[in-house]
Enzyme design. Sequence first.
Site, short mmCIF file in Angstrom:
data_model
loop_
_atom_site.label_atom_id
_atom_site.label_comp_id
_atom_site.label_asym_id
_atom_site.label_seq_id
_atom_site.Cartn_x
_atom_site.Cartn_y
_atom_site.Cartn_z
N ARG A 1 72.22 -29.36 -40.72
CA ARG A 1 72.80 -28.01 -40.83
C ARG A 1 74.29 -28.10 -41.19
NH1 ARG A 1 71.16 -24.83 -35.63
NH2 ARG A 1 71.94 -23.11 -36.92
N ASN B 1 70.39 -28.55 -23.22
CA ASN B 1 70.69 -28.08 -24.57
C ASN B 1 71.98 -27.28 -24.43
OD1 ASN B 1 70.96 -26.86 -27.01
ND2 ASN B 1 68.84 -26.16 -27.18
N ARG C 1 66.98 -14.50 -32.37
CA ARG C 1 67.91 -15.29 -33.19
C ARG C 1 67.18 -15.81 -34.41
NH1 ARG C 1 70.97 -20.10 -30.12
NH2 ARG C 1 72.51 -19.93 -31.77
N GLU D 1 70.00 -35.05 -24.01
CA GLU D 1 70.44 -33.85 -24.74
C GLU D 1 69.34 -33.46 -25.72
OE1 GLU D 1 74.56 -33.43 -26.12
OE2 GLU D 1 73.72 -33.13 -28.12
N HIS E 1 67.92 -30.46 -28.73
CA HIS E 1 68.19 -29.32 -29.62
C HIS E 1 66.88 -28.89 -30.25
CE1 HIS E 1 72.45 -29.74 -29.13
NE2 HIS E 1 72.29 -31.05 -29.24
N TYR F 1 65.14 -21.29 -35.29
CA TYR F 1 64.82 -21.49 -33.88
C TYR F 1 63.38 -21.13 -33.49
CZ TYR F 1 69.86 -22.11 -33.57
OH TYR F 1 71.14 -22.57 -33.75
N ALA G 1 76.02 -24.27 -28.63
CA ALA G 1 77.26 -24.48 -29.39
C ALA G 1 78.28 -25.32 -28.62
CB ALA G 1 77.87 -23.14 -29.79
N PRO H 1 74.69 -21.26 -24.21
CA PRO H 1 74.90 -19.92 -24.74
C PRO H 1 73.99 -19.54 -25.91
CG PRO H 1 76.76 -21.37 -25.25
CD PRO H 1 75.90 -22.08 -24.25
N ASN H 2 73.59 -18.30 -25.89
CA ASN H 2 72.78 -17.66 -26.94
C ASN H 2 71.31 -18.06 -26.92
OD1 ASN H 2 74.93 -16.11 -28.19
ND2 ASN H 2 75.75 -18.10 -28.82
C1 DQA Z 1 71.20 -25.67 -30.83
C2 DQA Z 1 72.06 -26.11 -32.03
C3 DQA Z 1 73.49 -25.65 -31.86
O1 DQA Z 1 74.27 -26.07 -32.98
C4 DQA Z 1 73.54 -24.13 -31.78
O2 DQA Z 1 74.87 -23.70 -31.56
C5 DQA Z 1 72.62 -23.57 -30.78
C6 DQA Z 1 71.28 -24.16 -30.60
C7 DQA Z 1 69.71 -26.04 -31.01
O3 DQA Z 1 69.00 -26.03 -30.01
O4 DQA Z 1 69.26 -26.28 -32.14
O5 DQA Z 1 72.90 -22.54 -30.14
O6 DQA Z 1 71.67 -26.35 -29.67
#
Ligand code: DQA
Length: 152
Positions: free
Chosen positions: A107, A74, A18, A98, A100, A23, A77, A10-11
Amino acid sequence: MLKIGIINGPNLNMLGKRDKKIYGNLTLEEMNHKIESFAKKEDIELTIKQSNFEGEIIEFIQQNSSKLNGLIINPAAYTHYSYAIADALQDCTIPIIEVHLSNIFSREDFRGKSVSAPACIGQIAGFGFQSYILAIHALQDFLKKGSSEINK
Ligand code: DQA
């Protein structure tokens, strides 16, 4: 030819808009393009999926993992609380990494916990889109060694 799946949660469709300090400036499409051109050079076939929905991510994992040699995820959240995605990953017999974009450990406290990483062979965080490239390298290496030991 290696077949690798990439799932973005998501997102991540909002990349480029963002928080750019965290990011970066690349949109998801631009990031995918860079990853695709790297994969092409390495003779890897990618299946890329982004979803804002937990169930859709789970269905993608269930329906595609047996057709893939490895998976990069990835979970965004969902990383921090989706036991449902963690269970779906746990049920896979292929190696999963995994990733990120950001360093989740530098963070907010809640981001320092991943419920999905234990279902993976490893985690790469903090290198922007390079996290995905590093994960492809790591999967290539893992699969080349014929490592059947998936630590679950
Ligand atoms: C994320 C880190 C997560 O905490 C966050 O909610 C994201 C992006 C990252 O790629 O740094 O949406 O997965």
